[in-house]
Every structure is written in C-alpha cells, then in structure tokens.
Design a protein around this motif. Sequence first.
Motif, PDB file in Angstrom:
ATOM      1  N   LEU A 166     -18.268   1.554  69.815  1.00 35.21           N
ATOM      2  CA  LEU A 166     -19.757   2.234  69.697  1.00 35.21           C
ATOM      3  C   LEU A 166     -20.775   1.026  69.995  1.00 35.21           C
ATOM      4  O   LEU A 166     -21.906   1.504  70.525  1.00 35.21           O
ATOM      5  CB  LEU A 166     -19.706   2.847  68.394  1.00 35.21           C
ATOM      6  CG  LEU A 166     -19.029   4.009  68.330  1.00 35.21           C
ATOM      7  CD1 LEU A 166     -19.272   4.847  66.815  1.00 35.21           C
ATOM      8  CD2 LEU A 166     -19.347   4.944  69.303  1.00 35.21           C
ATOM      9  N   LEU A 194     -23.405   2.292  72.570  1.00 28.85           N
ATOM     10  CA  LEU A 194     -24.723   2.557  72.005  1.00 28.85           C
ATOM     11  C   LEU A 194     -25.736   1.284  72.021  1.00 28.85           C
ATOM     12  O   LEU A 194     -26.918   1.358  71.685  1.00 28.85           O
ATOM     13  CB  LEU A 194     -24.627   2.626  70.494  1.00 28.85           C
ATOM     14  CG  LEU A 194     -24.034   4.020  69.755  1.00 28.85           C
ATOM     15  CD1 LEU A 194     -23.817   4.037  68.273  1.00 28.85           C
ATOM     16  CD2 LEU A 194     -24.809   5.233  70.300  1.00 28.85           C
ATOM     17  N   GLU A 222     -16.192   8.875  65.160  1.00 29.92           N
ATOM     18  CA  GLU A 222     -17.214   8.357  66.084  1.00 29.92           C
ATOM     19  C   GLU A 222     -18.491   9.120  66.036  1.00 29.92           C
ATOM     20  O   GLU A 222     -19.786   8.764  65.954  1.00 29.92           O
ATOM     21  CB  GLU A 222     -16.780   7.927  67.587  1.00 29.92           C
ATOM     22  CG  GLU A 222     -15.949   7.329  67.642  1.00 29.92           C
ATOM     23  CD  GLU A 222     -15.498   6.859  69.125  1.00 29.92           C
ATOM     24  OE1 GLU A 222     -16.148   7.302  69.844  1.00 29.92           O
ATOM     25  OE2 GLU A 222     -14.430   5.937  69.147  1.00 29.92           O
ATOM     26  N   THR A 268     -22.375   7.967  65.303  1.00 31.23           N
ATOM     27  CA  THR A 268     -23.490   8.291  66.460  1.00 31.23           C
ATOM     28  C   THR A 268     -24.564   9.100  65.977  1.00 31.23           C
ATOM     29  O   THR A 268     -25.789   8.806  66.253  1.00 31.23           O
ATOM     30  CB  THR A 268     -22.714   8.927  67.540  1.00 31.23           C
ATOM     31  OG1 THR A 268     -21.656   8.219  68.264  1.00 31.23           O
ATOM     32  CG2 THR A 268     -23.629   9.331  68.762  1.00 31.23           C
TER      33      THR A 268
END
Length: 198
Positions: A98, A102, A177, A181
């Motif tokens: 991530l 991100l 996840e 997120t």
Amino acid sequence: MLRRVTPVAVCSALLMLLALLSGCGSLSGTNEGGYITGDGQALEYPADKRGEPVSLSGTTHTGDQLDLADITAKAVVVNVWWSGCGPCRTEMPMLQRLSGELAGTAEFVGINIRDNSRESGLAFERDLGVTYPSIYSPDGRALLGFHRRLPAALPVTVVLDAERRIAGMVSGPIPSELTLTDLVECAADSNACGSTDG
C-alpha cells in the motif's frame, strides 16, 4: 522549534512502553512474545474530533533523521511494530504494497519500539522487502508526540491527516487493505469519510 520534554511526559511514555513490553492490559491478551495484540478494530475520527497535531521525529534504522514536519503528503500512515510480533510480520507486506499504491497521497513511516538493535530491525525490513523508513525507538520517546492516545497493543497503525492530527487508527492487525485505504482517503479528504467511531 525545540520542544522541551518534561519528566512527566517521559514517565508517561515509559509507562506506555512498559505496558507494551510486559503485556499488561485488557485487549486481546498476551502471548508467548509477551505483548498485547489488539482486536483489529478500526476507528475513524471526524475532522472536529481529531485533537492536537502529532509530533514525531527520530533516527531511522539506517541512521537518517526523520521528522514528521518534513513530510508533505496529504496523509501519513504510522505503524508501530516489533520484529518479534507475529501480527506485525503478517501485515508488513500489505503495508509495503500500500505504501506504493498510495504514493502521492500518503507517506508511510514505522516505529520499531522493541528490537535490541537497529541492525535487527533493519534485517527484519530487508527480509520482508520494506522500503519505507522506520524510526528506532526502544526507549519509547517517539511515542511522546501522540499525546497518550495510542493503545498498549502491537501492532498499532495510525493515520494522520494533512495537519498531522489522528484521523484514524487500527489497534492490532489491520483487517484488510480496504480498511487502511478507507482510513487514508478519509485523512486526505474529510469529504471521503464514512461512518465514524470515537
């Protein structure tokens, strides 16, 4: 700006660290590693309930200085871990993944609060392919800037907004996840926040 660390603040951090090290608490209980694991509950805080900004600085495993004030991302994900913590090891590949997905929205930072040496933490990161930095803080000083808002559990993941206030938190393993997120999206843009707890 220099911030004076008072004896009371140091004592508070040491008490929190002792709770983490000894496993004294009432979350999900202790295990053979002697630490408490939270239940993975995710909390999302609306903008008007995020409290004071967090300050965080320290020396990373590689010897570099890291200061939250120098990070310009809309959100910062801070993961408190230790290499001997099973759930920390399990979720670390997801955090690494991530951190790439991100990028541009969130910056990822770890805090290693229990390893005996920087080298141990660095070896753990290399083994799992972790590329974002972790502050090495076995004395617990890196936790001082969280204003005693962190639970005594490992792992703990905190999501900070652009003002570096706590916008979301997971005590224990991150459930998915999507959970992280969503917390990052809420931290980066309050209009993206769903239902809130806390």
